[in-house]
Write an enzyme that holds these catalytic residues in place. Structure first.
Site, PDB file in Angstrom:
ATOM      1  N   HIS A 137      45.128 -40.582 144.281  1.00 45.88           N
ATOM      2  CA  HIS A 137      43.705 -40.392 144.596  1.00 45.88           C
ATOM      3  C   HIS A 137      42.845 -41.344 143.749  1.00 45.88           C
ATOM      4  O   HIS A 137      41.913 -41.969 144.247  1.00 45.88           O
ATOM      5  CB  HIS A 137      43.296 -38.944 144.326  1.00 45.88           C
ATOM      6  CG  HIS A 137      43.940 -37.965 145.267  1.00 45.88           C
ATOM      7  ND1 HIS A 137      43.221 -37.051 146.009  1.00 45.88           N
ATOM      8  CD2 HIS A 137      45.230 -37.751 145.606  1.00 45.88           C
ATOM      9  CE1 HIS A 137      44.051 -36.332 146.753  1.00 45.88           C
ATOM     10  NE2 HIS A 137      45.278 -36.735 146.509  1.00 45.88           N
TER      11      HIS A 137
ATOM     12  N   ASP B 166      36.070 -36.529 146.305  1.00 47.29           N
ATOM     13  CA  ASP B 166      37.393 -36.300 146.878  1.00 47.29           C
ATOM     14  C   ASP B 166      37.314 -35.067 147.784  1.00 47.29           C
ATOM     15  O   ASP B 166      36.886 -33.986 147.355  1.00 47.29           O
ATOM     16  CB  ASP B 166      38.389 -36.066 145.736  1.00 47.29           C
ATOM     17  CG  ASP B 166      39.826 -36.228 146.196  1.00 47.29           C
ATOM     18  OD1 ASP B 166      40.174 -35.656 147.249  1.00 47.29           O
ATOM     19  OD2 ASP B 166      40.589 -36.930 145.514  1.00 47.29           O
TER      20      ASP B 166
END
Ligand code: UDP
Length: 504
Positions: free
Chosen positions: A27, A129
């Site tokens: 990520h 995110d």
């Protein structure tokens, strides 16, 4: 901010984007690529970018990558760090990722809210995110526009979205092992290939499982009215049919991947280096030197990413299968890959897997590889992967067919798309047997080498086209940048109105 800067800011407001990833390698890496793409974005004034890293990951990023010096070239860029609520002693792996998400929702959330309030110049747009629901909640609370970045494959996002319908129709929970090949019918666009086995790993639980409930909540929230814009690390030629479905519900969907190739392409012709390592581990380049000695397309690269853990007997099955296949291979074993590191000393684990080994036809590296460079090396002809989304995209761009052994989350569906839908490789999910490893390695590297190779090369071509000027991902990034500018100026106006209301 200096007085002069403040005056300039008023005259020509520059968008200020804050990017906040889940603090795990895949990520952080893909969101940093986006941060760099936005920092590169030209036009009047450009875009100011703040990247919010967890304290521990940031220490590692600075230690093991060139990110700090690379980003110093962008005057509008800054790193900030935040506590992720976990002890600062190791990177998160395995199922602990779910604990990390929960802890962050409790402990990081209030710190994030304070930080947003203190930022100067103020943040005008958050790119959060998509798996951390609190980033959206806090941004909405404080009145800052939010864009959600789903770093995983779009198919996984799409399945998450339909989980309530799947559960309601009684297609979940799975009724034991014998039920795993039953087809799932409730995900539009996936009716012909999605089995229980291919649902994201966290679906292998009871229907009232808390984690599943949280995932449903986080995904459905993004379709609240109007749904938050969505950034996806994919491209139209790869995920077209599902993207078309997603865009019905999320009209502002920006498919701008593969991000690593997109960044590389936009950096071409600039003075900035074209290698952008965002590694949280020390990269061992020795494997590239070994690859230099191997014939073209002959080596199977084996790597299970940053989070996968496996049992020692699984490690041995892979070793036995790989060695008896008689193919050349490079196996990179991350320290901590086996559930309990100390168990690596056990008698039945071959020494080569503990210490590493280099021979003419095989190399075991205990450590961390510069994966993008490995995959694009001429000698590499196949990839045995855990089907993490970044690894999948990196393999696609390099034109390397895959054997998929998914560990968790989106990997179960990524591997199905790679094998069944796009025919870019083989799916070995739920099996870890030396004979199967041997058979699949031979199928990929010998028997069907040409067939898979042709498909992989064609997909690589499309991936590269998509990020060139006029390509779908290129154009989508342009649209995203325009929208960030628009959202930022609308947010400023709104804040301005509010503060003038306050004054009066
Ligand atoms: N990676 C790497 N060297 C390694 C193993 C992994 O550089 O030895 C990188 C890989 O290139 C990818 C990321 O780590 O960009 C892993 O992300 P992915 O989404 O594939 O899987 P995860 O680690 O999140 O399960």
């Amino acid at each position: 901010m200096t007085e002069a800067a403040a005056i300039m800011e008023q005259a020509s407001p520059i968008p200020h984007v804050l990017i906040f990833p889940l603090p795990v390698q895949g990520h952080v890496s893909s969101m940093l690529k986006l941060a760099e793409l936005l920092s590169l974005a030209g036009g009047e004034g450009g875009i100011r970018v703040t990247f919010l890293n967890s304290d521990y990951n940031h220490k590692r990023l600075i230690q093991f990558s060139d990110a700090e010096s690379r980003f110093r070239k962008y005057p509008g860029f800054q790193f900030k760090t935040i506590d992720d609520g976990l002890p600062m002693d190791q990177l998160t792996k395995g199922e602990k990722v779910l604990d990390l998400m929960r802890e962050m929702g409790l402990k990081t959330r209030p710190i994030f809210k304070d930080l947003l309030a203190q930022m100067d110049p103020p943040v005008t747009c958050v790119i959060g995110d998509g798996v951390l629901g609190f980033i959206r909640d806090v941004s909405v609370e404080v009145g800052i526009p939010i864009i959600r970045f789903r770093t995983v494959g779009v198919s996984c996002f799409w399945i998450n979205f339909w989980l309530p319908e799947i559960i309601e129709a009684g297609e979940l929970p799975v009724q034991g092992n014998g039920d795993m090949d039953r087809m799932i019918t409730k995900v539009p666009g996936m009716e012909s290939f999605l089995r229980c086995r291919d649902l994201p790993g966290y679906c292998r639980v009871s229907a009232d499982d808390q984690v599943l409930a949280r995932i449903v909540r986080t995904t459905r929230e993004s379709s609240s009215s109007p749904p938050s814009p969505l950034i996806l690390n994919t491209f139209d030629d790869f995920d077209g049919p599902i993207l078309a479905q997603v865009r019905h519900l999320f009209p502002k969907t920006y498919a701008i991947g593969p991000l690593h190739e997109h960044l590389k392409s936009r950096l071409q012709g600039t003075t900035t280096t074209s290698s952008s390592s965002n590694s949280l581990w020390k990269e061992e380049a020795s494997c590239l030197t070994w690859l230099d000695t191997q014939p073209p397309g002959s080596v199977l690269y084996v790597n299970f990413g940053s989070i996968t853990v496996m049992r020692r007997e699984q490690l041995v099955e892979f070793w036995e299968g790989l060695t008896s296949s008689k193919n050349r291979f490079l196996w990179v074993i991350r320290p901590g890959l086996v559930s309990h590191e100390e168990e690596l000393d056990g008698d039945e684990i071959p020494e080569e897997l503990v210490e590493g080994i280099e021979k003419e036809n095989l190399k075991v590296l205990v450590g961390w590889a510069p994966q993008e460079a490995v995959l694009s090396h001429d000698a590499v002809g196949g990839f045995l992967t855990h089907s993490g989304w970044n690894s999948t995209l990196e393999s696609i761009v390099a034109g390397v067919p895959m054997i998929c052994w998914p560990f968790f989350a989106d990997q179960q569906v990524n591997s199905r798309i790679v094998s069944e839908v796009l025919k870019l490789g083989l799916d070995m999910k739920d099996v870890c047997d030396r004979r199967v490893v041997e058979r699949m390695v031979n199928e990929l590297m010998v028997e069907k080498k040409e067939e898979f190779g042709r498909k992989a090369v064609e997909m690589a071509r499309m991936a590269k086209e998509s990020v060139k000027e006029g390509g779908s991902s290129y154009e989508n990034l342009e649209l995203l940048i325009e929208d960030i500018k628009l959202m930022s100026s609308q947010a400023r106006e709104l804040k301005g109105c509010k503060s003038s209301n306050n004054i009066s």
